[in-house]
Design an enzyme around this catalytic site. Structure first.
Site, PDB file in Angstrom:
ATOM      1  N   GLU A 109      10.296   1.474  10.361  1.00 53.98           N
ATOM      2  CA  GLU A 109      11.265   2.558  10.180  1.00 53.98           C
ATOM      3  C   GLU A 109      10.481   3.857  10.339  1.00 53.98           C
ATOM      4  O   GLU A 109       9.661   4.203   9.492  1.00 53.98           O
ATOM      5  CB  GLU A 109      11.935   2.446   8.812  1.00 53.98           C
TER       6      GLU A 109
ATOM      7  N   CYS B 230      13.942  11.214   6.268  1.00 48.97           N
ATOM      8  CA  CYS B 230      13.843  10.902   7.689  1.00 48.97           C
ATOM      9  C   CYS B 230      15.167  11.081   8.415  1.00 48.97           C
ATOM     10  O   CYS B 230      15.202  11.239   9.620  1.00 48.97           O
ATOM     11  CB  CYS B 230      13.345   9.477   7.859  1.00 48.97           C
TER      12      CYS B 230
ATOM     13  N   GLU C  31       9.668  16.496  15.205  1.00 47.81           N
ATOM     14  CA  GLU C  31      10.043  16.301  13.798  1.00 47.81           C
ATOM     15  C   GLU C  31       9.216  17.246  12.917  1.00 47.81           C
ATOM     16  O   GLU C  31       7.987  17.248  12.988  1.00 47.81           O
ATOM     17  CB  GLU C  31       9.789  14.854  13.368  1.00 47.81           C
TER      18      GLU C  31
ATOM     19  N   LYS D 297       0.866  -1.174   0.000  1.00 43.47           N
ATOM     20  CA  LYS D 297       0.000   0.000   0.000  1.00 43.47           C
ATOM     21  C   LYS D 297       0.905   1.227   0.000  1.00 43.47           C
ATOM     22  O   LYS D 297       1.482   1.622   1.008  1.00 43.47           O
ATOM     23  CB  LYS D 297      -0.920   0.058   1.219  1.00 43.47           C
TER      24      LYS D 297
HETATM   25  P1  NAD Z   1       2.570   8.417   7.530  1.00 43.82           P
HETATM   26  O1  NAD Z   1       2.845   7.628   8.749  1.00 43.82           O
HETATM   27  O2  NAD Z   1       1.564   9.493   7.580  1.00 43.82           O
HETATM   28  O3  NAD Z   1       2.110   7.469   6.337  1.00 43.82           O
HETATM   29  C1  NAD Z   1       2.892   6.376   5.897  1.00 43.82           C
HETATM   30  C2  NAD Z   1       1.986   5.333   5.301  1.00 43.82           C
HETATM   31  O4  NAD Z   1       1.149   4.804   6.332  1.00 43.82           O
HETATM   32  C3  NAD Z   1       1.054   5.840   4.210  1.00 43.82           C
HETATM   33  O5  NAD Z   1       0.975   4.851   3.209  1.00 43.82           O
HETATM   34  C4  NAD Z   1      -0.276   5.987   4.944  1.00 43.82           C
HETATM   35  O6  NAD Z   1      -1.403   5.878   4.105  1.00 43.82           O
HETATM   36  C5  NAD Z   1      -0.207   4.819   5.902  1.00 43.82           C
HETATM   37  N1  NAD Z   1      -1.034   4.937   7.093  1.00 43.82           N
HETATM   38  C6  NAD Z   1      -1.359   6.054   7.772  1.00 43.82           C
HETATM   39  N2  NAD Z   1      -2.113   5.743   8.852  1.00 43.82           N
HETATM   40  C7  NAD Z   1      -2.258   4.388   8.851  1.00 43.82           C
HETATM   41  C8  NAD Z   1      -2.933   3.463   9.693  1.00 43.82           C
HETATM   42  N3  NAD Z   1      -3.585   3.865  10.789  1.00 43.82           N
HETATM   43  N4  NAD Z   1      -2.878   2.161   9.384  1.00 43.82           N
HETATM   44  C9  NAD Z   1      -2.205   1.736   8.296  1.00 43.82           C
HETATM   45  N5  NAD Z   1      -1.547   2.558   7.447  1.00 43.82           N
HETATM   46  C10 NAD Z   1      -1.572   3.875   7.729  1.00 43.82           C
HETATM   47  O7  NAD Z   1       3.993   8.963   7.047  1.00 43.82           O
HETATM   48  P2  NAD Z   1       4.304   9.914   5.819  1.00 43.82           P
HETATM   49  O8  NAD Z   1       3.756  11.279   6.158  1.00 43.82           O
HETATM   50  O9  NAD Z   1       3.884   9.253   4.563  1.00 43.82           O
HETATM   51  O10 NAD Z   1       5.907   9.948   5.834  1.00 43.82           O
HETATM   52  C11 NAD Z   1       6.656  10.843   6.608  1.00 43.82           C
HETATM   53  C12 NAD Z   1       7.109  10.177   7.888  1.00 43.82           C
HETATM   54  O11 NAD Z   1       7.810   8.989   7.566  1.00 43.82           O
HETATM   55  C13 NAD Z   1       8.080  11.003   8.694  1.00 43.82           C
HETATM   56  O12 NAD Z   1       7.780  10.877  10.062  1.00 43.82           O
HETATM   57  C14 NAD Z   1       9.435  10.355   8.415  1.00 43.82           C
HETATM   58  O13 NAD Z   1      10.411  10.527   9.406  1.00 43.82           O
HETATM   59  C15 NAD Z   1       9.037   8.930   8.286  1.00 43.82           C
HETATM   60  N6  NAD Z   1      10.039   8.178   7.515  1.00 43.82           N
HETATM   61  C16 NAD Z   1      10.872   7.335   8.188  1.00 43.82           C
HETATM   62  C17 NAD Z   1      11.864   6.627   7.486  1.00 43.82           C
HETATM   63  C18 NAD Z   1      12.841   5.714   8.181  1.00 43.82           C
HETATM   64  O14 NAD Z   1      13.590   5.017   7.486  1.00 43.82           O
HETATM   65  N7  NAD Z   1      12.884   5.674   9.492  1.00 43.82           N
HETATM   66  C19 NAD Z   1      11.959   6.786   6.104  1.00 43.82           C
HETATM   67  C20 NAD Z   1      11.082   7.653   5.468  1.00 43.82           C
HETATM   68  C21 NAD Z   1      10.101   8.341   6.181  1.00 43.82           C
HETATM   69  O1  6OD Z   2      18.515   4.205   2.174  1.00 48.05           O
HETATM   70  C1  6OD Z   2      17.632   3.507   2.687  1.00 48.05           C
HETATM   71  O2  6OD Z   2      17.622   2.269   2.588  1.00 48.05           O
HETATM   72  C2  6OD Z   2      16.553   4.137   3.440  1.00 48.05           C
HETATM   73  N1  6OD Z   2      15.672   3.309   4.030  1.00 48.05           N
HETATM   74  C3  6OD Z   2      16.482   5.493   3.502  1.00 48.05           C
HETATM   75  C4  6OD Z   2      15.499   6.192   4.230  1.00 48.05           C
HETATM   76  C5  6OD Z   2      15.343   7.513   4.044  1.00 48.05           C
HETATM   77  C6  6OD Z   2      14.342   8.249   4.755  1.00 48.05           C
HETATM   78  O3  6OD Z   2      13.732   9.187   4.303  1.00 48.05           O
END
Ligand code: NAD
Ligand code: 6OD
Length: 497
Positions: free
Chosen positions: A265, A299, A401, A189
């Site tokens: 993540e 992130c 964040e 998804k």
């Molecule tokens: P989000 O959590 O809002 O959404 C991520 C996904 O989860 C989307 O596909 C969304 O539709 C789905 N989702 C939302 N609520 C849900 C629920 N209750 N049940 C199931 N699925 C659900 O995140 P975002 O705004 O898309 O991305 C930004 C965030 O992601 C930031 O906090 C960023 O730090 C984090 N991020 C972390 C990493 C990492 O590697 N740690 C990498 C990239 C992004």
């Molecule tokens: O490089 C990767 O494998 C990875 N998971 C990066 C994440 C980036 C976050 O925005």
């Protein structure tokens, strides 16, 4: 010749993004708009999967696990993974256009990072799965004989992948590739903001002859939609998720009754530390890239930078110069290296934080507002790259964040003080330490309470290494054997000899 955005504007009907189930694109589902953040214009329509579509995807995935896909030899599976990578590369320009339309990110960024990493993820895990061993123990038995224990790896079954919008293809394939390498079937998804490349990958899967049901795509939102339907589905054995920490909590709760394996993540509030002995040009170049790449929507981006007092002014001046050299605009326009935020809603959130920073007493070194753009980009969700000084370490903008192109720069006097402030966070994803002192590099690098501690670099990735977050930044590690360990489970066979 310069490419103009005019050539790329959507003069044709918006693309229709259907769900991909059992090897076929299926009709039906409530349509929702997908907006190009660089212009604010809708460019595609996706069909939201309802419970019938999700059930069909789970059934198709299970059939694949029990059928051709599950029975496939490792050699054949690896061949298919490499064929997926070839398929992405063969349609590189289609993936590029789709990723840029969904995210508005600059052409060169998607060209150098997102699409190549999408392909590389499949090649890396095709190799990883072939090169890992399992444990073997010979033991003495109570009757004076021997027994041999050895473990075999098995797929988990059907794996749900829920991915975010910031690096859509990169982050989705980072999970799909190892899951498929282990012989699982996946249901992805993608974020509702960026569903295009995940859908396009369905076309590649069909073209390269991936067995039906091994890769499925369901579109939609989180709560009450496809996301929640996956996390609570009894036919799904594991959920691998990248996104916000609070979404991770909701998923944990939904997944608890069916005791799914979870890999998370999550968010971060990453710190960087710059010591006075650092190569200052390298530190400024590295950390300006870290703060502003992908408009700060990474992130791993450092939204707090601690700088040793003797070099503070010089570092701040360097960051200001780099920020002001960035060129915002339409991704296809020449020289543009700074894109929009993903949505108007996210822009409002980031601009709120820009205001909070000022209310908390920040000196705005540069930025803090919205750039004046003309042409199609005037409707895009742009903000200015922003640097603050003068904030206390415990200010809200230094703790929460933001996920925007901004950072607070704070002076420090001792190594202990820098380590203490860097670690003073509920998050623990990544850090970046800059020094030319080798002992300090190791000492401070190791002291960081994070999953990924970079020294004199940032976002330098070897895909075999453990990747993930400490504290509220995640659960588990992925990368190389860590991914293989999550997406498979061992059965220990004990043979009395
Ligand atoms: P989000 O959590 O809002 O959404 C991520 C996904 O989860 C989307 O596909 C969304 O539709 C789905 N989702 C939302 N609520 C849900 C629920 N209750 N049940 C199931 N699925 C659900 O995140 P975002 O705004 O898309 O991305 C930004 C965030 O992601 C930031 O906090 C960023 O730090 C984090 N991020 C972390 C990493 C990492 O590697 N740690 C990498 C990239 C992004
Ligand atoms: O490089 C990767 O494998 C990875 N998971 C990066 C994440 C980036 C976050 O925005």
């Amino acid at each position: 010749m310069a490419t103009s955005h005019a050539a790329h504007l959507n003069q044709t009907a918006p693309r229709l993004l259907r769900n991909f189930v059992g090897g076929k694109f299926v009709e039906g589902g409530k349509p929702f708009d997908v907006v190009d953040p660089a212009t604010g214009q809708m460019h595609a329509i996706a069909l939201e999967a309802d419970s019938a579509v999700v059930d069909a995807a789970v059934a198709a995935a299970q059939k694949a696990v029990d059928g051709d896909w599950g029975r496939m030899t490792l050699t054949a599976r690896r061949k298919l993974l490499n064929a997926i990578a070839d398929g992405i590369e063969a349609r590189f320009d289609d993936f590029l256009e789709a990723e840029i339309a969904d995210t508005g990110k600059p052409h060169d960024l998607a060209h150098h990072l997102d699409i190549p990493r999408g392909a590389a993820n499949f090649r890396v895990f095709a190799d990883a799965i072939a090169n890992l061993s399992t444990e073997t123990f010979e033991m003495d038995t109570p009757d004076g004989g021997k027994a041999l224990n050895y473990a075999v790896r098995k797929p988990l079954g059907v794996v749900g992948i829920i991915s975010p919008w910031n690096l859509p293809l990169l982050l989705m394939t980072w999970k799909a590739a190892p899951a498929l390498a282990c012989g699982n079937a996946v249901i992805v998804k993608p974020s509702e903001e960026t569903p295009s490349t995940t859908t396009l990958l369905g076309e590649v899967m069909a073209q390269i002859g991936m067995p039906d049901g091994a890769y499925n795509v369901v579109h939609g939102f989180g709560p009450g939609s496809a996301g929640e339907l996956l996390t609570s589905h009894p036919g799904i054995r594991a959920i691998t998720f990248t996104g916000e920490t609070r979404t991770g909590s909701a998923i944990m709760k939904a997944a608890a009754p069916t005791v799914k394996a979870l890999s998370f993540e999550l968010g971060g509030k990453n710190a960087a530390i710059v010591f006075a002995d650092a190569d200052m040009d390298e530190a400024v170049a590295g950390l300006s890239r870290a703060v502003f790449l992908n408009t700060g929507q990474v992130c791993l981006a450092p939204e707090r930078i601690y700088v040793e007092r003797p070099v503070f002014d010089r570092f701040v001046a360097g960051m200001k110069m780099k920020a002001e050299a960035l060129k915002p605009g339409h991704p296809h326009d020449k020289g543009v290296d700074f894109g929009p935020l993903i949505s108007d809603e996210h822009r409002r959130k980031v601009l709120d934080y820009y205001k909070v920073a000022v209310d908390e007493g920040a000196t705005v070194v540069t930025g803090g507002g919205v750039p004046a753009l003309s042409g199609a980009a005037a409707g895009g969700f742009f903000v200015e790259p922003t640097i603050w000084t003068g904030l206390p370490h415990d200010a809200r903008v230094c703790r929460e964040e933001i996920f925007g192109p901004c950072s607070a720069i704070i002076p420090f006097d001792t190594e202990e003080e820098a380590i203490r402030m860097a670690n003073d966070s509920e998050y623990g994803l990544a850090s970046s330490v800059w020094t030319t002192n080798l002992s300090r590099a190791h000492r401070v690098g190791k002291a960081m309470e994070v999953g990924i501690s970079w020294v004199n670099c940032w976002f330098l990735r070897d895909l075999r290494t453990p990747f993930g977050g400490a504290k509220m930044s995640g659960i588990g590690r992925e990368g190389g054997e860590h991914s293989i360990n999550f997406y498979s489970e061992p059965t220990n066979i004990c043979i009395k000899l």
